[in-house]
Design a protein around this motif. Structure first.
Motif, short mmCIF file in Angstrom:
data_model
loop_
_atom_site.label_atom_id
_atom_site.label_comp_id
_atom_site.label_asym_id
_atom_site.label_seq_id
_atom_site.Cartn_x
_atom_site.Cartn_y
_atom_site.Cartn_z
N GLY A 80 -45.51 -20.86 -94.87
CA GLY A 80 -46.65 -20.69 -93.95
C GLY A 80 -47.12 -22.02 -93.40
N TRP A 81 -47.07 -23.07 -94.21
CA TRP A 81 -47.54 -24.39 -93.77
C TRP A 81 -46.65 -24.94 -92.65
N MET A 82 -45.43 -24.39 -92.52
CA MET A 82 -44.50 -24.87 -91.50
C MET A 82 -44.78 -24.22 -90.14
N ASN A 83 -45.62 -23.17 -90.14
CA ASN A 83 -45.90 -22.45 -88.88
C ASN A 83 -47.03 -23.09 -88.12
N GLU A 84 -46.96 -22.97 -86.80
CA GLU A 84 -48.08 -23.33 -85.93
C GLU A 84 -49.17 -22.28 -86.13
N GLY A 85 -50.41 -22.62 -85.84
CA GLY A 85 -51.45 -21.59 -85.79
C GLY A 85 -52.49 -21.74 -86.86
N ARG A 86 -53.58 -21.00 -86.69
CA ARG A 86 -54.73 -21.09 -87.58
C ARG A 86 -54.40 -20.43 -88.92
N SER A 87 -54.75 -21.10 -89.99
CA SER A 87 -54.60 -20.53 -91.32
C SER A 87 -55.70 -21.10 -92.19
N TYR A 88 -55.56 -20.97 -93.50
CA TYR A 88 -56.59 -21.51 -94.40
C TYR A 88 -56.46 -23.02 -94.54
N ILE A 89 -55.39 -23.58 -93.99
CA ILE A 89 -55.14 -25.02 -94.07
C ILE A 89 -54.34 -25.39 -92.82
N PRO A 90 -54.52 -26.59 -92.24
CA PRO A 90 -53.77 -26.90 -91.02
C PRO A 90 -52.27 -26.92 -91.27
#
Ligand code: NAP
Length: 333
Positions: free
Chosen positions: A53-63
């Motif tokens: 998930g951290w490798m994806n662009e876009g808003r999440s719980y962490i940049p």
């Protein structure tokens, strides 16, 4: 210092499973710590499904990790230079130190770990982020009561194996869902689960009925997709569904599959709550202290799956998505 620091940096945003071309293996001189900083020689790096998930662009719980940045990772290592009096040379620390051999970090941003109390990889699993996730996700959100039935998916993994064991400590009946007979045997024989379901054998619905005749009181979900849907159809009244992760969906190239059985929440006056470990960061020490006590008392088994060599990071990460790990997947550097 003349040493070279090898690193994995994100080269491209993956589509589906990460490919070797999504990474660049770089080297640079080892950094010097500035005032208040420490230089850590990383010894073990934790591999997390969340990395996808951290490798994806876009808003999440962490940049997201930026293109060209060192891949984010929890690691533990030894302090080899320090300009923070509270973090001496020779001590061991953990933190978000990245997929690399050496890290310069703020002394206030790392936490001490003691290899005389537990082997270092344990601080990336049971006494680290996955342990804190299992502890608060189950106890604070799942709120299991003695005698209740707790079902956990991804049960032979880092978080799942701990969720099941904590639920046993709390006097629950625990059913683990995992892929394959070997993992199911591990849950029964090593971790003390009451029953297991090999989801790869099919017939999930019928086996859930067999093992949860009075329904599921707490469903701790690590995988999402079809397994979440099947579990929703078996909820007991006032059940709590804990959304911890959805690994079956992380590499989708089509839209994420949502649960179609969600009206089971209405019918059963049940709840479904998502959380991240970050919600509990202020209480991290509370969880680690209690888990360490259970470990020392032999009430908790800590299982690590240790792979070798920083250069093997891309292939080792894929083991999580192929179900090739049992317990916490860690890379020794
Ligand atoms: N909310 C939070 O703060 C937080 C923190 C940490 C982790 N998590 C989440 O918790 C979950 C478990 O993380 P972990 O670190 O403990 O990983 P893990 O369970 O040690 O490893 C991943 C496991 O997922 C299973 N899996 C992979 N693909 C699957 C699929 N398509 N369907 C069903 N199962 C599949 C595999 O086991 P099988 O062989 O059994 O398939 C694999 O061994 C992940 O979803 C992660 O993102 C959330």
């Amino acid at each position: 210092m003349d040493a070279v620091n090898h690193q994995f940096r994100l080269a491209a945003r993956p589509v589906g499973l990460p490919q070797s071309s999504d990474w660049s293996y770089t080297e640079e001189p080892v950094g010097e710590p500035g005032e208040g900083e420490v230089l850590v020689k990383n010894l073990y790096v934790g591999l997390e499904p969340a990395m996808r998930g951290w490798m994806n662009e876009g808003r999440s719980y962490i940049p997201p990790v930026g293109i060209g940045e060192v891949m984010r990772a929890f690691a533990v290592g030894e302090v080899i230079a320090s300009k923070d009096a509270d973090v001496p040379v020779g001590s061991h620390v953990g933190g978000l130190l990245g997929v690399q051999e050496y890290a310069v970090a703020n002394g206030k941003g790392v936490f001490p770990v003691d290899p005389s109390l537990a082997p270092l990889p344990v601080y990336l699993g049971t006494l680290g982020m996955p342990g804190v996730t299992a502890y608060f996700g189950l106890l604070d959100i799942g709120r299991p009561q003695e005698g209740e039935t707790v079902v956990v998916s991804g049960a032979a993994g880092a978080v799942g194996g701990l969720v099941g064991q904590i639920a046993k400590i709390k006097g629950c009946r625990v059913v683990g869902i995992a892929g394959g007979p070997e993992k199911c045997g591990h849950l029964l024989e090593d971790l003390g689960f009451d029953a297991t379901i090999d989801y790869k054998a099919g017939n999930l619905d019928a086996v859930l009925s067999e093992h949860c005749p009075n329904g599921i009181d707490v469903y701790f979900d690590n995988v999402g997709g079809e397994i979440l849907d099947a579990a929703l159809a078996h909820l007991a009244r006032k059940a709590r569904v804990v959304i911890c992760g959805a690994i079956s969906q992380y590499n989708n190239t089509t839209p994420m599959r949502g649960p179609s059985n969600y009206l089971s929440l209405l019918v059963n006056n049940a709840s479904m709550t998502g959380f991240t470990m970050g919600d509990y960061i202020a209480r991290y020490g509370e969880a680690v202290q209690e888990m360490a006590g259970w470990l020392a008392a032999g009430k908790l088994v800590s299982r690590e799956d240790i792979a070798e060599g920083l250069e093997n990071f891309p292939a080792t990460l894929l083991r999580l998505f192929a179900g090739e790990n049992t317990g916490k997947l860690v890379l020794r550097i």
